[in-house]
Motif scaffolding. Structure first.
Motif: not given
Length: 189
Positions: A7-15, A50-53
């Protein structure tokens, strides 16, 4: 199985493009490890499909991941991540456990050794201070779980060769198979 971030916690990146957000790579690797384990007869649950937090607050999101694993009475918690650092020359695989000697150390050692054997040229970053290869950190997902818990850092996204490795199918296939086999081997012993 915990695909880190989401979700909104994307982590590192984008590269590069959106594929190089950490949350997407974490999901890809975690789900592949989980499917490998399922194929070996393990029961697998994911903290996210899925892409969620799990919660809008990062601290509570991390606690929610541990609470979910605890509620399922899981036998092992594996959190999958990709690392990044300000120095783009830093690269390699790492595995973390909570501080001290715990039941997670044997899983960390098994995964570390299996990855080292499968990828002899991969930089295996480690900490030998207590006689084993895992790094130790009081991360919420390692400290708040009731079962053994490990956190994998598959490679550094901030390193161009590392990112290329992460995006390539051979490393995805071979690393996830290697990790799943190491986990199942440790459970069988």
């Amino acid at each position: 199985m915990d695909p880190g971030h989401g979700g909104k916690f994307t982590g590192a990146g984008p590269y590069g493009d959106d594929r190089t957000l950490e949350k997407h790579l974490n999901w890809k690797y975690a789900h592949r490890i989980g499917e490998e384990l399922r194929g070996m007869g393990a029961l697998i649950a994911f903290t996210r499909e899925t892409d969620k937090h799990l919660h809008n607050n990062l601290r509570k999101d991390l606690t929610a991941r541990a609470e979910l694993a605890n509620s399922l009475e899981a036998d092992l918690f594996v959190s999958v991540h990709c690392n990044a650092f300000s120095d783009p020359t830093v690269h390699g695989f790492e595995i973390f456990t909570s501080p001290g000697q715990t039941k997670a150390d044997r899983f960390a050692d098994a995964i570390y050794q299996a990855m080292q054997q499968r990828f002899p040229s991969l930089n295996m970053r480690h900490d030998n201070k207590d006689g084993d290869k895992d790094k130790e950190s009081p991360l919420a997902v390692l400290m708040q779980t009731k079962m053994p818990a490990v956190l994998l850092e598959m490679e550094f996204m901030s390193n161009p060769a590392g990112l290329s490795r992460l995006l390539g199918y051979p490393y995805l296939k071979d690393s996830t198979e290697t990790i799943a086999r190491a986990i199942m081997q440790e459970f069988s012993e």
